[in-house]
Design an enzyme around this catalytic site. Structure first.
Site, PDB file in Angstrom:
ATOM      1  N   GLU A 157      47.284 -30.964  -5.260  1.00 33.13           N
ATOM      2  CA  GLU A 157      46.081 -31.240  -4.472  1.00 33.13           C
ATOM      3  C   GLU A 157      46.201 -32.641  -3.880  1.00 33.13           C
ATOM      4  O   GLU A 157      46.517 -33.587  -4.582  1.00 33.13           O
ATOM      5  CB  GLU A 157      44.845 -31.134  -5.372  1.00 33.13           C
ATOM      6  N   HIS A 214      28.517 -12.769  -1.655  1.00 36.24           N
ATOM      7  CA  HIS A 214      28.214 -11.802  -0.603  1.00 36.24           C
ATOM      8  C   HIS A 214      28.459 -10.372  -1.068  1.00 36.24           C
ATOM      9  O   HIS A 214      29.194 -10.139  -2.035  1.00 36.24           O
ATOM     10  CB  HIS A 214      29.085 -12.084   0.623  1.00 36.24           C
ATOM     11  N   ARG A 265      35.072 -25.361   8.307  1.00 32.00           N
ATOM     12  CA  ARG A 265      35.695 -24.058   8.048  1.00 32.00           C
ATOM     13  C   ARG A 265      37.102 -24.036   8.657  1.00 32.00           C
ATOM     14  O   ARG A 265      37.333 -24.652   9.698  1.00 32.00           O
ATOM     15  CB  ARG A 265      34.900 -22.945   8.721  1.00 32.00           C
ATOM     16  N   ILE A 296      41.129 -18.387   5.389  1.00 29.26           N
ATOM     17  CA  ILE A 296      40.229 -17.920   4.318  1.00 29.26           C
ATOM     18  C   ILE A 296      38.906 -18.663   4.469  1.00 29.26           C
ATOM     19  O   ILE A 296      38.676 -19.709   3.877  1.00 29.26           O
ATOM     20  CB  ILE A 296      40.840 -18.161   2.911  1.00 29.26           C
ATOM     21  N   GLU A 297      38.063 -18.106   5.319  1.00 25.07           N
ATOM     22  CA  GLU A 297      36.715 -18.648   5.511  1.00 25.07           C
ATOM     23  C   GLU A 297      35.764 -17.703   4.784  1.00 25.07           C
ATOM     24  O   GLU A 297      36.180 -16.918   3.939  1.00 25.07           O
ATOM     25  CB  GLU A 297      36.411 -18.726   7.013  1.00 25.07           C
ATOM     26  N   SER A 298      34.484 -17.753   5.107  1.00 30.09           N
ATOM     27  CA  SER A 298      33.525 -16.842   4.487  1.00 30.09           C
ATOM     28  C   SER A 298      33.996 -15.400   4.687  1.00 30.09           C
ATOM     29  O   SER A 298      34.410 -15.049   5.796  1.00 30.09           O
ATOM     30  CB  SER A 298      32.144 -17.025   5.125  1.00 30.09           C
ATOM     31  N   CYS A 319      19.959 -39.734 -14.788  1.00 26.27           N
ATOM     32  CA  CYS A 319      19.428 -39.253 -13.508  1.00 26.27           C
ATOM     33  C   CYS A 319      18.000 -38.800 -13.725  1.00 26.27           C
ATOM     34  O   CYS A 319      17.741 -37.902 -14.511  1.00 26.27           O
ATOM     35  CB  CYS A 319      20.290 -38.099 -13.015  1.00 26.27           C
ATOM     36  N   CYS A 374      20.115 -43.383 -10.523  1.00 24.50           N
ATOM     37  CA  CYS A 374      21.301 -43.132 -11.350  1.00 24.50           C
ATOM     38  C   CYS A 374      22.498 -43.971 -10.929  1.00 24.50           C
ATOM     39  O   CYS A 374      23.364 -44.258 -11.761  1.00 24.50           O
ATOM     40  CB  CYS A 374      21.657 -41.646 -11.376  1.00 24.50           C
TER      41      CYS A 374
END
Lengths: 491, 417
Positions: A34, A52, A313, A342-344, A406, A448
């Site tokens: 990453e 979804h 996106r 690889i979007e929605s 917080c 916080c």
């Protein structure tokens, strides 16, 4: 530099982390790279957080198939990973006669994809369920749900890690070469050798692919902006409220999504942009979101907006093309699996994408499931999710549970410290925010932030200069007060 | 079985800032015995310890004190009176029957109180609440948070600064940052007048040659990781930016001093009714809220500009709460005070008995030679003249018992010349 791995996954978004966690079930040496300093740095944290049901994608498409499969896999996975989700249902509302016809179309598509329980209800029935929403009719999907996408991604990564996978953050891939028996991956942190590569680099997947000469993919960055309403608006809606999708750009339109934390999300917008790293919010889109929200829910209290954000996106569909192209998931070169566009519904599909990719790897490698794979993830019990009695027990067992860091979200010092002790050593304000929720509330860190800074300096011995919002390029301080004056004197 | 610790108290004061301290001291002096202060920070005094500038205490002590000095006077008295307090302790919830759940490192407590004083203060408005577009980099701070970090932690938030909002905290921070060696490029104010006290304009801006840009606002924040620049723009009468009147200022920090919001999330848990104008509780002259036995004072009730007025108001709340505990008869009638022309609010909102009253009033617009009048229907009861009135300066007017005796209604308004 490193030992050779069996599979190397590029990109720790939700898809990369889901694949890595799936691979962790097998007797494989798996490495995840990453470029950012923490997992879930991109669009995986900036989306609606929706499970979804597959209303929008043509039958036979990967999007339709993987979305439905992924949704069905989710409840078990969420339980194992100890992440919250809620099947709050969804209403797609029709406000014109033309939209009424569209509802029938959406229902047919959903059913063809295998979505269960879809019904079209009258405006009157909708009004009973959602008193603040008016429409002629609505398509109701009972099994659509909401979740916290960042927490899910982090949980996938952590569970993979505890099952023996190696995850390297701040490791940007610079070059990939085919060598005798696999690939040589050159990164900012040295060279990695691997048999198989999975390219789940999201917004940069086309560039990773091009490193091996596969430059046929072009991604079109498409920015989505959101606005967040205060938690005290949580009772405005009980389910997700969607419009009939506009017939442009393959997007779902500005919708209202309740969140697990009790806020309401407005968005997203859709705007094709030239630069991939341009996470702005804009005056125009903020206005557009506000008016879109008003159309869905006229009484929405826009003065209760607490924050706005955006994410980008990775679309494979060019701006001029109406509709939305399917996911590309294929082994373009032997032992090199590309995941492009690889979007929605990528978030919902991610567990199914992971299974699919592992099936592809099975064809190349003789793999066996590990007998000692532990699918469960331990999570620090959130103070705010506990009953008063449980809270008392938590404090009795550990006094840091009684110290609130917080004020808006009631996050305790225990939770903050556990978040900072994350396995990726991401000791930033954002790392705490996405793991605990501290700083996401209405005061937006006013209370916080000084407290988290205190923990960083007192418990971790960090200097002001070493405290960052997101990464090493985003310092919160230029140093101590005296340093600046001393420097000016010496100049 | 519940395993939290239950405890009965007469009075619980939520918040150990200037309001909570003065309220508790006054309650004790007026006869309340079994009381406790709940404070979420690990110090008493609330925001005062970070306010290291002077100018506090002129009204009460007739000398200029710094914030910490002002707080210390009350803390000393609190200790002298042996009033107990809990630090690092946060009230999580108040039930309508006056149980207060408090989280502390020691335990989770459930205090059953006869009376409660809300003294939680206020929070700062943030960037999201005024929808400033742009990126979300490090270097955007609210002025109060920056003040905390600089004055209490010696951490320097930036060296090239723009401040949005000409409230008092913004102006005080402009001076503070300048003294610490930072360059404050401008204070940007969307209104055509400043929002702070005149003395701060002189002492914080003019004396340090810090430019004040009225009728301007910030229209975009730029910089992916750390603030690199901001765009400011002139605005028209409708407060929207004028095309072509934008300009970029290079800076690494944007401070926001764009208003304070009474922090009533806790008040809502027991059903206290809030005013949409003050965003604090609706109270009568005893500072009692819509929930019997629950009182409010200080910035949680309405945002003050001078701490002395917070303390004085809190003293009244403390006295009322002690009367409530001692079961003194307090309510005789209920008259709603109507807010007339030219005013944004009048506090209290209700009168419940014949007594001397002290009203807190804010006007809508700055004005010279203004009179504020008090009416029962059309009958003028009293008028008070002011050489200058300003929205940033709260007006205090006293009404004697004799002046309001036998009234059936009460309306307050700015008199037309």
């Amino acid at each position: 530099m490193s030992d050779k791995s069996d599979v190397l996954v590029i990109g720790a978004g939700v898809v990369g982390c889901a694949i890595t966690r799936e691979l962790a079930k097998f007797n494989l040496k798996t490495v995840l790279l990453e470029k950012e300093n923490d997992v879930c740095g991109g669009v995986s944290k900036g989306n609606s957080g929706v499970l979804h049901t597959g209303l929008y994608y043509p039958k036979g498409s990967l999007k339709g198939k993987l979305c439905v499969e992924g949704r069905l896999m989710f409840p078990k996975l969420a339980k194992q990973l100890n992440v919250p989700y809620k099947l709050c249902g969804k209403h797609v509302i029709a406000r014109t006669d033309e939209e009424l016809k569209d509802l029938e179309g959406l229902k047919a598509v959903g059913e063809a994809n295998g979505a269960k329980g879809l019904t079209i209800i009258s405006g009157k029935e909708l009004n009973k369920r959602e008193p603040k929403v008016d429409a002629l009719s609505a398509l109701y999907s009972p099994v659509a749900g909401i979740m916290l996408p960042y927490l899910f991604t982090i949980a996938l990564a952590e569970n993979a890690l505890s099952n023996g996978v190696k995850i390297h953050v701040e490791t940007k891939v610079l070059n990939i070469e085919q060598v005798n028996s696999g690939y040589k991956v050159t990164t900012t942190q040295g060279v990695f050798y691997t048999d198989i590569i999975v390219n789940s680099a999201g917004l940069y997947a086309d560039r990773i692919s091009a490193m091996l000469g596969l430059d046929k993919y072009k991604l079109y960055p498409c920015r989505g902006e959101y606005l967040i309403l205060d938690k005290n608006c949580g009772e405005l809606i009980n389910s997700m409220i969607y419009p009939v999708p506009p017939k442009i750009a393959g997007v779902l339109g500005v919708h209202l999504t309740p969140t697990i934390e009790g806020n309401v999300l407005i968005g997203p917008s859709a705007e094709f942009i030239n630069m991939r790293e341009d996470p702005r919010t804009t005056k125009e889109k903020i206005k557009q979101l506000m008016s879109g929200a008003k159309e869905l829910l006229p009484s929405i209290p826009l003065n209760e907006i607490i924050y706005g954000f955006s994410a980008i996106r990775s679309k494979i569909t060019p701006p001029e093309e109406k509709g939305s192209r399917d996911f590309i998931i294929r082994e373009d070169i032997e032992n090199f699996i590309n995941l492009i566009g690889i979007e929605s519904p990528g978030l919902t599909s991610s567990p199914a994408i992971a299974k699919m990719v592992v099936q592809m790897i099975k064809k190349r490698k003789d793999i066996k499931e590990k007998i000692d794979f532990d699918p469960t993830r331990r999570r620090t019990t959130p103070f705010r999710e506990s009953s008063r009695s449980q809270q008392a027990s938590l404090i009795k067992g550990d006094p840091t549970y009684g110290e609130m860091v917080c004020r808006c979200e009631h996050v305790s010092k225990r939770e903050v410290i556990d978040a900072l002790n994350n396995p990726f050593s991401a000791r930033t304000i954002s790392a705490v925010k996405y793991r605990t929720g501290a700083g996401m509330g209405r005061c937006h860190g006013g209370f916080c932030l000084p407290k988290i800074i205190e923990i960083l300096t007192e418990e971790y011995g960090m200097l002001p200069k070493e405290i960052y919002l997101n990464n090493q390029k985003s310092p919160l301080f230029i140093g101590t007060t005296k340093e600046l004056r001393e420097k000016q004197k010496s100049e | 079985m519940n395993n939290f610790t239950s405890q009965d108290v007469d009075l619980i004061v939520i918040g150990g800032g200037p309001a909570g301290l003065a309220a508790a001291i006054s309650a004790k002096k007026n006869g309340a015995q079994n009381l406790i202060i709940i404070e979420r920070n690990n110090w008493l005094g609330g925001i005062l310890p970070q306010c290291i500038h002077d100018g506090f205490g002129l009204e009460i002590f007739h000398e200029p004190l710094t914030g910490p000095e002002y707080a210390q006077r009350y803390i000393d008295e609190l200790k002298k009176l042996n009033i107990p307090y809990m630090l690092n302790s946060m009230a999580l919830e108040i039930t309508p029957d006056k149980k207060v759940f408090v989280a502390s490192p020691e335990d989770l407590f459930c205090f059953q109180a006869k009376a409660i004083i809300l003294a939680m203060g206020c929070r700062e408005r943030t960037r999201g609440q005024i929808y400033i577009p742009g990126t979300r980099p490090a270097g955007v701070y609210t002025a109060g948070v920056a003040q905390n970090l600089i004055n209490l932690k010696n951490m320097m938030v930036g060296k090239d600064v723009v401040i949005l909002g000409s409230g008092d905290i913004g102006m005080i921070m402009a001076r503070r940052l300048t003294l610490e060696g930072a360059k404050v490029h401008a204070i940007v104010e969307i209104l055509s007048h400043t929002n702070g006290l005149p003395r701060n304009i002189q002492q914080c801006l003019i004396d340090y040659e810090i430019p004040l840009l009225l009728s301007h606002t910030v229209t975009e924040i730029q910089g992916i990781n750390r603030v690199e620049s901001i765009i400011i723009s002139q605005v028209n009468e409708k407060l929207t930016s004028i095309k072509g009147k934008e300009r970029k200022i290079k800076c690494d920090t944007l401070l926001l001093s764009i208003g304070l919001i009474p922090e009533n999330d806790l008040s809502k848990t027991c059903g206290v009714k809030l005013s949409p104008v003050t965003r604090g509780a609706i109270v009568d002259e005893n500072l009692e809220t819509s929930v019997q036995g629950v009182f409010a004072c200080g910035n949680v009730l309405h945002v003050h500009d001078v701490v002395d007025f917070v303390s004085l108001e809190a003293e009244r709340a403390g006295k009322s709460a002690s009367e409530c505990i001692l079961k003194e008869q307090r309510k005789e009638k209920r008259i709603h005070i109507e807010v007339g022309d030219g005013l944004s609010y009048v506090l209290p909102q209700y009168i419940s008995r014949d007594t001397d009253l002290e009203l807190s009033i804010r006007v809508l617009n700055p004005r010279e030679d203004a009179s504020i009048g008090f009416f029962d229907k059309d009958a003028l009861l009293k008028a008070e003249k002011f050489r200058k009135v300003h929205p940033a300066q709260m007006i205090k007017i006293k009404l004697k018992k004799s002046e309001t005796k036998n009234i059936n209604t009460l309306r307050v308004e700015v008199l037309q010349k």
